[in-house]
Scaffold this active site. Structure first.
Site, PDB file in Angstrom:
ATOM      1  CG  HIS A 285     -48.060  24.718  60.451  1.00 21.08           C
ATOM      2  ND1 HIS A 285     -48.192  25.336  61.673  1.00 21.08           N
ATOM      3  CD2 HIS A 285     -46.851  24.104  60.469  1.00 21.08           C
ATOM      4  CE1 HIS A 285     -47.109  25.085  62.410  1.00 21.08           C
ATOM      5  NE2 HIS A 285     -46.278  24.356  61.700  1.00 21.08           N
ATOM      6  CG  ASP A 297     -43.564  25.346  64.529  1.00 20.12           C
ATOM      7  OD1 ASP A 297     -44.046  25.193  63.394  1.00 20.12           O
ATOM      8  OD2 ASP A 297     -43.662  24.489  65.420  1.00 20.12           O
ATOM      9  CD  GLU A 331     -47.491  20.755  61.784  1.00 22.15           C
ATOM     10  OE1 GLU A 331     -46.628  19.874  61.659  1.00 22.15           O
ATOM     11  OE2 GLU A 331     -47.528  21.487  62.785  1.00 22.15           O
ATOM     12  CD  GLU A 332     -47.244  22.966  65.748  1.00 24.87           C
ATOM     13  OE1 GLU A 332     -46.942  21.814  66.085  1.00 24.87           O
ATOM     14  OE2 GLU A 332     -46.405  23.814  65.374  1.00 24.87           O
ATOM     15  CG  ASP A 359     -43.613  23.249  59.672  1.00 26.28           C
ATOM     16  OD1 ASP A 359     -43.352  24.161  60.479  1.00 26.28           O
ATOM     17  OD2 ASP A 359     -44.258  22.232  59.981  1.00 26.28           O
TER      18      ASP A 359
END
Ligand code: ZN
Length: 473
Positions: A285, A297, A331-332, A359
């Protein structure tokens, strides 16, 4: 037919066959065995500085890129430019629309029985406190389960504090049980009459940095502000509670939701030589939280998968199928890009041969698992042989998807899981400490090498990999 003609024909046939044999030999000489091609690409990737260079570029030229912020748009532009610069055959974007949320001010302090400033952060999509803040008595629960089991009104008018500490494991398996407090803490606390909730950060570090992340409200349950405090501050709170005196906290959070925003999934492809429509999907992502620069991340995943596809795309002998790199938007805040991807491409499932998402940071890969039809296991064992020199073991055929492949997996796509060492991942996850200096270039290269092996073998397989009934050409 005269003897002469016959011999001429047989001579011609001989010539034809001998030239066939000759060209087959030349081809054999020009085209090494698949395992030799992949070994060579793997070893080249394992020494490559490309993934680190990509990550250095993303974290320096873009940095934090929370969904819906101006940096989100900058990240999309960065990704398109990078794919093009790396020479991908096709590069495009697909729109992803979502609600936005912005963090402004956040502070908290213990006001009684002692005075302490606390390091806290607002959880994603939390409502703000009133401008003057909330000052209230704090009720302490060890776990979210204790809160759920407490009597109705147990937290009436109080701030709920949940102190469970996440456990450290290489696999990251401590996350699931701990993150429940972040996801549902506000709802469960509000059900008991609380005015706010503060959790111990979902993280394994001892730094004085809180971990952000998403929280959720539930229809019909009052919305209350939600924050997370750093681990050392949560330890301090536990020591204060041990004094058995009423504890008060003052909390002030200022955050707001914004208008809907359209970001993009960014996709780059290296075209396969025989079945260009069939693709092996790798990806990560593109968005991050706002506190760090999203190096582990998930900048690492972006770098690893872009670099792996580049190595394969530049190879003299490309695989039969296409390598597609998908950099998912947002994504988060709820797998929004992943859902948009599945909505658009779910109908093309038959051409999505298999996939794997990176990820879980930038640690070395130590094992991999598959989720494919039984008939495909011979292909998997080819991968296993080629992964071994990287220190990677084959686990089983029970792999789950990376988060952004969940929607495609649910539709029936086969997946692989390349397991990274996540021992330190939750020290950094969603904190201001998620920065480039935490990443070892050689670990990124090892990851890239593993993705090269996986993607090449999957894309070049005689059998088309599937999840269920085997389909052949
Ligand atoms: Zn992530």
């Amino acid at each position: 037919m005269t003897k002469r003609i016959k011999s001429s024909i047989s001579y011609k046939l001989f010539g034809f066959f001998s030239s066939l044999i000759l060209s087959a030999n030349v081809w054999a000489a020009a085209k090494p065995a698949e395992s030799d091609i992949v070994s060579q690409l793997r070893d080249q990737a394992a020494k490559s500085t490309l993934p680190y260079d990509i990550l250095e570029s993303l974290t320096t030229e873009v940095g934090a890129r929370m969904a819906g912020t101006p940096q989100d748009a900058l990240a999309v532009k960065w990704a398109v430019d990078k794919f093009k610069k790396l020479g991908f055959d096709k590069v495009w974007t697909e729109p992803v629309t979502f609600d936005t949320w912005i963090r402004k001010h956040e502070s908290a302090s213990v006001t009684s029985p002692f005075q302490h400033e606390l390091k806290i952060t607002t959880l994603g999509f939390s409502i703000p406190t009133p401008e003057s803040g909330i000052e209230a008595e704090v009720i302490h629960f060890d776990t979210i389960e204790d809160l759920i089991e407490s009597p109705a009104d147990s937290a009436k008018g109080k701030i709920v504090f949940i102190s469970r500490k996440m456990e450290r494991f290489r696999s990251g398996k401590g996350y699931g049980p701990a993150v429940k407090a972040r996801n549902t803490g506000a709802v469960e606390a509000a059900k008991k009459g609380a005015v706010a909730v503060i959790i111990r950060s979902i993280g394994t570090d001892s730094h004085r940095l809180p971990h952000t992340g998403m929280m959720r409200y539930k229809e019909g349950v009052k919305q209350i502000p939600a924050a997370a405090m750093s681990n050392p501050d949560a330890d301090l709170m536990e020591r204060i509670f041990a004094r058995k005196k009423p504890v008060k906290i003052k909390l002030r959070l200022d955050s707001h939701t914004g208008p809907k925003y359209t970001s993009h999934n960014v996709i780059g492809e290296m075209t396969g030589r025989e079945f260009p429509d069939e693709k092996v999907v790798i990806g990560a992502h593109l968005d991050s939280w706002d506190l760090g620069t999203g190096a582990v991340d998930d900048g690492a995943g972006v770098a690893i998968t872009m670099a792996a596809a580049k190595v394969i795309g530049d190879a003299k002998h490309r695989p039969k199928r296409t390598i597609r790199v998908v950099l998912f938007a947002n994504e988060e805040q709820g797998l929004v890009g992943a859902k948009a991807y599945a909505a658009k491409h779910g109908g093309d499932l038959n051409n999505h041969v298999t996939g794997a998402e990176s990820d879980f940071g930038a640690g070395k890969i130590y094992a991999f698992a598959s989720r494919v039809a039984e008939d495909n296991l011979a292909v998997v064992s080819k991968m296993a042989k080629l992964m071994k020199p990287l220190g990677i073991e084959y686990l089983n055929n029970e792999a789950g998807p990376g988060p952004d492949l969940i929607p495609m997996y649910r539709l029936g796509m086969s997946v692989f899981s390349l397991r990274q060492d996540g021992t330190d991942y939750f020290d950094l996850h969603h904190t201001a400490d998620d920065t480039l200096d935490k990443v070892e270039p050689e670990n990124l290269a090892q990851n890239t090498a593993a993705y090269v092996v996986f993607a090449y073998i999957a894309a070049n397989s005689e059998q088309k990999i599937t999840r269920g009934v085997l389909k052949t050409h």
